[in-house]
Write a protein that holds these residues in place. Structure first.
Motif, mmCIF file in Angstrom:
data_model
loop_
_atom_site.group_PDB
_atom_site.id
_atom_site.type_symbol
_atom_site.label_atom_id
_atom_site.label_comp_id
_atom_site.label_asym_id
_atom_site.label_seq_id
_atom_site.Cartn_x
_atom_site.Cartn_y
_atom_site.Cartn_z
ATOM 1 N N SER A 61 0.827 -1.203 0.000
ATOM 2 C CA SER A 61 0.000 0.000 0.000
ATOM 3 C C SER A 61 0.860 1.251 0.000
ATOM 4 O O SER A 61 0.572 2.207 -0.710
ATOM 5 N N SER A 62 1.922 1.240 0.816
ATOM 6 C CA SER A 62 2.744 2.450 0.878
ATOM 7 C C SER A 62 3.541 2.606 -0.411
ATOM 8 O O SER A 62 3.769 3.719 -0.879
ATOM 9 N N TRP A 64 2.414 1.687 -3.272
ATOM 10 C CA TRP A 64 1.377 2.170 -4.174
ATOM 11 C C TRP A 64 1.226 3.687 -4.032
ATOM 12 O O TRP A 64 1.221 4.421 -5.022
ATOM 13 N N SER A 65 1.118 4.164 -2.777
ATOM 14 C CA SER A 65 0.944 5.599 -2.539
ATOM 15 C C SER A 65 2.144 6.376 -3.048
ATOM 16 O O SER A 65 2.003 7.459 -3.611
ATOM 17 N N ARG A 66 3.343 5.804 -2.821
ATOM 18 C CA ARG A 66 4.551 6.490 -3.249
ATOM 19 C C ARG A 66 4.545 6.655 -4.779
ATOM 20 O O ARG A 66 4.749 7.749 -5.297
ATOM 21 N N GLY A 69 1.957 9.061 -5.910
ATOM 22 C CA GLY A 69 2.401 10.429 -5.643
ATOM 23 C C GLY A 69 3.371 10.917 -6.706
ATOM 24 O O GLY A 69 3.233 12.028 -7.209
#
Ligand SMILES: [Zn+2]
Length: 124
Positions: A61-62, A64-66, A69
């Motif tokens: 998930s992180s 993915w967010s990175r 972004g």
């Protein structure tokens, strides 16, 4: 169109080339990031298929967010470059979109997609 844009043809050609190079590298980077997003999506669906409490979950998930972004940032830069190329085509490139004053070659050389003069850029 403001007729006092103090850019020579050579300067305009130089800045246009810089914008086109930027456009190409942004496109390449966006394609690369889109590929990474697809990889993460695949890894994530594999993970949830195997085990709902997979410890890899939060990491993915992180990641993915990175990536999302970075992709957002690239898309924004890409839109700025497009807008600058449109101003070039329209003959308004080099004039501040807020106050109409010349942005100046030095600033454009450092940031070819700049839409604001240094004074306006400080205000926003
Ligand atoms: Zn301005």
């Amino acid at each position: 169109m403001p007729d006092a844009i103090p850019l020579t043809d050579a300067q305009l050609a130089h800045l246009e080339a810089a914008l086109r190079r930027q456009r190409e590298s942004l496109d390449a980077e966006l394609r690369r990031m889109t590929g990474s997003l697809a990889d993460v999506r695949e890894a994530r669906s594999d993970a949830s298929a195997d085990d709902e409490h997979d410890p890899e979950g939060p990491t993915l998930s992180s990641e993915w967010s990175r990536i999302a972004g970075v992709t957002d940032g690239l898309a924004r830069s890409s839109a700025e470059v497009d807008a600058a190329l449109e101003r070039l085509a329209a003959g308004t490139y080099g004039a501040c979109i807020r106050c109409g004053q010349p942005i100046g070659f030095e600033r454009l050389d450092a940031l070819p997609s700049a839409a604001l003069c240094i004074t306006c850029a400080r205000l926003v």
